[in-house]
Scaffold this motif. Structure first.
Motif, PDB file in Angstrom:
ATOM      1  N   UNK A 130      85.503  46.954 -13.668  1.00 50.32           N
ATOM      2  CA  UNK A 130      85.778  48.096 -14.538  1.00 50.32           C
ATOM      3  C   UNK A 130      86.080  49.335 -13.724  1.00 50.32           C
ATOM      4  N   UNK A 131      85.847  50.451 -14.344  1.00 49.32           N
ATOM      5  CA  UNK A 131      86.105  51.735 -13.692  1.00 49.32           C
ATOM      6  C   UNK A 131      85.083  51.986 -12.595  1.00 49.32           C
ATOM      7  N   UNK A 132      85.439  52.836 -11.655  1.00 48.48           N
ATOM      8  CA  UNK A 132      84.503  53.249 -10.607  1.00 48.48           C
ATOM      9  C   UNK A 132      83.467  54.157 -11.259  1.00 48.48           C
ATOM     10  N   UNK A 133      82.161  53.868 -11.080  1.00 51.37           N
ATOM     11  CA  UNK A 133      81.141  54.719 -11.693  1.00 51.37           C
ATOM     12  C   UNK A 133      81.298  56.179 -11.261  1.00 51.37           C
ATOM     13  N   UNK A 134      81.033  57.079 -12.178  1.00 47.79           N
ATOM     14  CA  UNK A 134      81.208  58.515 -11.919  1.00 47.79           C
ATOM     15  C   UNK A 134      80.040  59.130 -11.162  1.00 47.79           C
ATOM     16  N   UNK A 135      78.986  58.369 -10.961  1.00 48.66           N
ATOM     17  CA  UNK A 135      77.814  58.925 -10.290  1.00 48.66           C
ATOM     18  C   UNK A 135      77.473  58.079  -9.057  1.00 48.66           C
ATOM     19  N   UNK A 136      76.909  58.713  -8.025  1.00 47.93           N
ATOM     20  CA  UNK A 136      76.673  58.033  -6.736  1.00 47.93           C
ATOM     21  C   UNK A 136      75.795  56.794  -6.826  1.00 47.93           C
ATOM     22  N   UNK A 137      74.714  56.820  -7.612  1.00 49.06           N
ATOM     23  CA  UNK A 137      73.823  55.666  -7.691  1.00 49.06           C
ATOM     24  C   UNK A 137      74.540  54.461  -8.316  1.00 49.06           C
ATOM     25  N   UNK A 138      75.383  54.713  -9.293  1.00 55.96           N
ATOM     26  CA  UNK A 138      76.167  53.640  -9.901  1.00 55.96           C
ATOM     27  C   UNK A 138      77.135  53.016  -8.908  1.00 55.96           C
ATOM     28  N   UNK A 139      77.758  53.850  -8.109  1.00 54.04           N
ATOM     29  CA  UNK A 139      78.683  53.327  -7.073  1.00 54.04           C
ATOM     30  C   UNK A 139      77.925  52.546  -6.016  1.00 54.04           C
ATOM     31  N   UNK A 140      76.756  53.045  -5.620  1.00 56.51           N
ATOM     32  CA  UNK A 140      75.945  52.340  -4.627  1.00 56.51           C
ATOM     33  C   UNK A 140      75.549  50.961  -5.141  1.00 56.51           C
ATOM     34  N   UNK A 141      75.087  50.897  -6.386  1.00 62.56           N
ATOM     35  CA  UNK A 141      74.713  49.611  -6.987  1.00 62.56           C
ATOM     36  C   UNK A 141      75.902  48.656  -7.021  1.00 62.56           C
ATOM     37  N   UNK A 142      77.016  49.135  -7.546  1.00 65.24           N
ATOM     38  CA  UNK A 142      78.202  48.286  -7.671  1.00 65.24           C
ATOM     39  C   UNK A 142      78.658  47.772  -6.316  1.00 65.24           C
ATOM     40  N   UNK A 143      78.688  48.637  -5.314  1.00 66.43           N
ATOM     41  CA  UNK A 143      79.168  48.242  -3.993  1.00 66.43           C
ATOM     42  C   UNK A 143      78.204  47.280  -3.305  1.00 66.43           C
ATOM     43  N   UNK A 144      76.902  47.548  -3.399  1.00 67.99           N
ATOM     44  CA  UNK A 144      75.934  46.641  -2.775  1.00 67.99           C
ATOM     45  C   UNK A 144      75.938  45.273  -3.444  1.00 67.99           C
ATOM     46  N   UNK A 145      75.965  45.266  -4.763  1.00 73.22           N
ATOM     47  CA  UNK A 145      75.974  43.990  -5.468  1.00 73.22           C
ATOM     48  C   UNK A 145      77.257  43.223  -5.164  1.00 73.22           C
ATOM     49  N   UNK A 146      78.395  43.887  -5.234  1.00 72.93           N
ATOM     50  CA  UNK A 146      79.670  43.214  -4.957  1.00 72.93           C
ATOM     51  C   UNK A 146      79.725  42.631  -3.567  1.00 72.93           C
ATOM     52  N   UNK A 147      79.278  43.375  -2.582  1.00 71.00           N
ATOM     53  CA  UNK A 147      79.272  42.897  -1.209  1.00 71.00           C
ATOM     54  C   UNK A 147      78.332  41.712  -1.032  1.00 71.00           C
ATOM     55  N   UNK A 148      77.140  41.798  -1.602  1.00 72.04           N
ATOM     56  CA  UNK A 148      76.181  40.699  -1.485  1.00 72.04           C
ATOM     57  C   UNK A 148      76.689  39.440  -2.176  1.00 72.04           C
ATOM     58  N   UNK A 149      77.245  39.585  -3.361  1.00 76.62           N
ATOM     59  CA  UNK A 149      77.784  38.421  -4.079  1.00 76.62           C
ATOM     60  C   UNK A 149      78.907  37.775  -3.268  1.00 76.62           C
ATOM     61  N   UNK A 150      79.750  38.582  -2.667  1.00 82.01           N
ATOM     62  CA  UNK A 150      80.830  38.057  -1.830  1.00 82.01           C
ATOM     63  C   UNK A 150      80.267  37.266  -0.648  1.00 82.01           C
ATOM     64  N   UNK A 151      79.253  37.806  -0.002  1.00 82.43           N
ATOM     65  CA  UNK A 151      78.641  37.123   1.146  1.00 82.43           C
ATOM     66  C   UNK A 151      77.940  35.839   0.721  1.00 82.43           C
ATOM     67  N   UNK A 152      77.207  35.889  -0.383  1.00 84.26           N
ATOM     68  CA  UNK A 152      76.565  34.671  -0.882  1.00 84.26           C
ATOM     69  C   UNK A 152      77.604  33.616  -1.238  1.00 84.26           C
TER      70      UNK A 152
END
Length: 180
Positions: A130-152
């Protein structure tokens, strides 16, 4: 050889049901690892948790593991299968870790996944469509989860995408990215 499976997809897509189905077929002894933190004051959240509990077979053991996921994976032995639901909740629980600590947490998780002698089934949300979250914590969550899922996804035997009422075996249709 233990089987390691990753099941990804959007909210309410059937990821958990598919994981439960696979766990039942893989093994008689399943430990359901719930990563969500319960909040008795949040009726909607409690209703979701109850729905998951009610669906599981009564002989499955359930562990509440909001933080120490690597410890549980490292200490579990056969004949158990671990169904870890969900990686997104676990990542959310650890958002207070600084980048250096988070990187170490990911390294430790990936190491223990590689060496564990038990079957693992991970359930993970896909949030980056979806859209890039407008707040820093949302972006941090999305980026960490996406990166971890990719690695797994590059380290497990099979990755399934559950979407639109269908299950797609990405390990058959796709190709692993080797750069993670």
């Amino acid at each position: 050889m233990p089987k390691h499976i990753l099941i990804i997809g959007p909210t309410c897509s059937g990821k958990s049901e598919w994981a439960e189905n696979l766990a039942s077929k893989l093994h008689d002894k399943v430990i359901y690892v719930a990563t969500a933190i319960e909040n008795p004051a949040d009726f909607q959240w409690q209703t979701r948790i109850k729905k998951h509990r009610d669906r599981r077979p009564p002989d499955w053991k359930t562990l509440s593991v909001p933080y120490n996921l690597t410890e549980v994976i490292n200490t579990t032995r056969s004949p158990f299968c671990l169904l870890i639901d969900s990686i997104g909740s676990w990542v959310a629980n650890k958002l207070d870790e600084n980048d250096e600590d988070w990187d170490q947490t990911v390294i430790e998780l990936l190491k223990c996944v590689k060496k564990t002698p038990v079957n693992l089934i991970f359930v993970a949300e896909e949030t980056g469509w979806g859209v890039v979250p407008a707040y820093p914590l949302g972006r941090l969550f999305r980026d960490r989860l996406g990166s971890l899922v990719s690695k797994l996804g590059t380290r497990v035997d099979t990755t399934y995408l559950v979407i639109g009422g269908h299950v797609i075996n990405l390990s058959v249709l796709g190709q692993k990215i080797q750069s993670n």
